[in-house]
Design an enzyme around this catalytic site. Sequence first.
Site, PDB file in Angstrom:
ATOM      1  N   ASN A  91       0.830  -1.212   0.000  1.00  0.00           N
ATOM      2  CA  ASN A  91       0.000   0.000   0.000  1.00  0.00           C
ATOM      3  C   ASN A  91       0.860   1.254   0.000  1.00  0.00           C
ATOM      4  O   ASN A  91       1.928   1.297   0.618  1.00  0.00           O
ATOM      5  CB  ASN A  91      -1.042  -0.004   1.134  1.00  0.00           C
ATOM      6  CG  ASN A  91      -0.479  -0.266   2.513  1.00  0.00           C
ATOM      7  OD1 ASN A  91       0.465  -1.030   2.673  1.00  0.00           O
ATOM      8  ND2 ASN A  91      -1.042   0.370   3.514  1.00  0.00           N
ATOM      9  N   GLU A 118       0.460   5.262   0.653  1.00  0.00           N
ATOM     10  CA  GLU A 118      -0.441   6.285   1.194  1.00  0.00           C
ATOM     11  C   GLU A 118      -0.042   7.677   0.704  1.00  0.00           C
ATOM     12  O   GLU A 118       1.023   7.868   0.100  1.00  0.00           O
ATOM     13  CB  GLU A 118      -0.455   6.191   2.721  1.00  0.00           C
ATOM     14  CG  GLU A 118      -1.023   4.854   3.167  1.00  0.00           C
ATOM     15  CD  GLU A 118      -1.266   4.747   4.663  1.00  0.00           C
ATOM     16  OE1 GLU A 118      -0.761   5.586   5.425  1.00  0.00           O
ATOM     17  OE2 GLU A 118      -1.970   3.789   5.050  1.00  0.00           O
ATOM     18  N   CYS A 130      -4.337   0.834  -2.180  1.00  0.00           N
ATOM     19  CA  CYS A 130      -4.151  -0.425  -1.454  1.00  0.00           C
ATOM     20  C   CYS A 130      -3.122  -1.318  -2.164  1.00  0.00           C
ATOM     21  O   CYS A 130      -2.948  -1.253  -3.388  1.00  0.00           O
ATOM     22  CB  CYS A 130      -5.456  -1.199  -1.397  1.00  0.00           C
ATOM     23  SG  CYS A 130      -6.748  -0.439  -0.418  1.00  0.00           S
ATOM     24  N   GLU A 169      -3.294  -4.477  -2.843  1.00  0.00           N
ATOM     25  CA  GLU A 169      -3.865  -5.402  -3.828  1.00  0.00           C
ATOM     26  C   GLU A 169      -3.979  -4.746  -5.195  1.00  0.00           C
ATOM     27  O   GLU A 169      -3.705  -5.352  -6.240  1.00  0.00           O
ATOM     28  CB  GLU A 169      -5.260  -5.869  -3.388  1.00  0.00           C
ATOM     29  CG  GLU A 169      -5.268  -6.695  -2.127  1.00  0.00           C
ATOM     30  CD  GLU A 169      -5.409  -5.862  -0.848  1.00  0.00           C
ATOM     31  OE1 GLU A 169      -4.920  -4.716  -0.808  1.00  0.00           O
ATOM     32  OE2 GLU A 169      -6.010  -6.384   0.110  1.00  0.00           O
ATOM     33  N   CYS A 180     -10.295  -4.964   0.726  1.00  0.00           N
ATOM     34  CA  CYS A 180     -11.411  -4.011   0.852  1.00  0.00           C
ATOM     35  C   CYS A 180     -12.327  -4.112  -0.371  1.00  0.00           C
ATOM     36  O   CYS A 180     -11.996  -4.752  -1.381  1.00  0.00           O
ATOM     37  CB  CYS A 180     -10.880  -2.588   1.020  1.00  0.00           C
ATOM     38  SG  CYS A 180     -10.336  -1.837  -0.528  1.00  0.00           S
ATOM     39  N   CYS A 217     -10.864  -3.029  -3.750  1.00  0.00           N
ATOM     40  CA  CYS A 217      -9.915  -4.018  -4.275  1.00  0.00           C
ATOM     41  C   CYS A 217     -10.652  -5.240  -4.817  1.00  0.00           C
ATOM     42  O   CYS A 217     -10.271  -5.798  -5.850  1.00  0.00           O
ATOM     43  CB  CYS A 217      -8.908  -4.423  -3.205  1.00  0.00           C
ATOM     44  SG  CYS A 217      -7.715  -3.118  -2.860  1.00  0.00           S
TER      45      CYS A 217
HETATM   46  N1  THU Z   1      -5.294  -1.276   2.707  1.00  0.00           N
HETATM   47  C1  THU Z   1      -4.807  -2.137   1.768  1.00  0.00           C
HETATM   48  O1  THU Z   1      -3.669  -1.988   1.293  1.00  0.00           O
HETATM   49  N2  THU Z   1      -5.608  -3.149   1.360  1.00  0.00           N
HETATM   50  C2  THU Z   1      -6.867  -3.369   1.821  1.00  0.00           C
HETATM   51  O2  THU Z   1      -7.571  -4.220   1.285  1.00  0.00           O
HETATM   52  C3  THU Z   1      -7.357  -2.616   2.962  1.00  0.00           C
HETATM   53  C4  THU Z   1      -6.599  -1.396   3.300  1.00  0.00           C
HETATM   54  C5  THU Z   1      -4.455  -0.155   3.105  1.00  0.00           C
HETATM   55  C6  THU Z   1      -4.973   1.189   2.673  1.00  0.00           C
HETATM   56  C7  THU Z   1      -4.357   2.100   3.697  1.00  0.00           C
HETATM   57  O3  THU Z   1      -3.056   2.444   3.263  1.00  0.00           O
HETATM   58  C8  THU Z   1      -4.248   1.242   4.946  1.00  0.00           C
HETATM   59  O4  THU Z   1      -4.366  -0.098   4.515  1.00  0.00           O
HETATM   60  C9  THU Z   1      -5.316   1.530   5.990  1.00  0.00           C
HETATM   61  O5  THU Z   1      -6.580   1.480   5.446  1.00  0.00           O
END
Ligand code: THU
Length: 160
Positions: A62, A64, A73, A75, A112, A115
């Site tokens: 991920n 940010e 994310c 994925e 999520c 994704c």
């Molecule tokens: N995140 C992911 O990388 N994948 C997911 O399926 C859920 C959330 C990341 C996004 C963000 O950087 C952090 O987790 C908190 O939500």
Amino acid sequence: MKKITITSSFSIFDTLEELPNEIQNLMSQAVEIRKKAYAPYSQFKVGAALLLDNGKIILGSNQENAAYPSGLCAERVGIFQAGSIYPEAKILKMAITAASDTNQTQVPIPPCGACRQSIAEYEIKQDTPIEIYFMGEIGAIYQSASLKNLLPLMFDKKFL
Ligand code: THU
């Protein structure tokens, strides 16, 4: 009025050792890329490793952003990278792991909703299932034989 029931089925593995070597290797690559996640705002690090039918493994973590919704994310970083570099390849398997820097993640962390929708696009495009494994930092691993288990009544191109 009538009702429909849609069932989803998952296999649960208590330890990685229960899984084939190929999946253990995929998950350990997801763990390594997870550690490189750029997650200064959530401290929640996610790694994804995708095995393609050409034998390549594509990784994502991920990423940010100070403007929060501009991040992405793990994925989707992974699956978009696979789609960009090897547009003709099929994605066979995907391993996902998440770990928080603030408290230990002991339960499997599913992808999520956004994704799931993105993974669904590729499963439909390639017309074969993508097997998905997901776990926390420690603890059980969930396996889904297809993205469909994670996204009943999915929206896809057939509705356009
Ligand atoms: N995140 C992911 O990388 N994948 C997911 O399926 C859920 C959330 C990341 C996004 C963000 O950087 C952090 O987790 C908190 O939500």
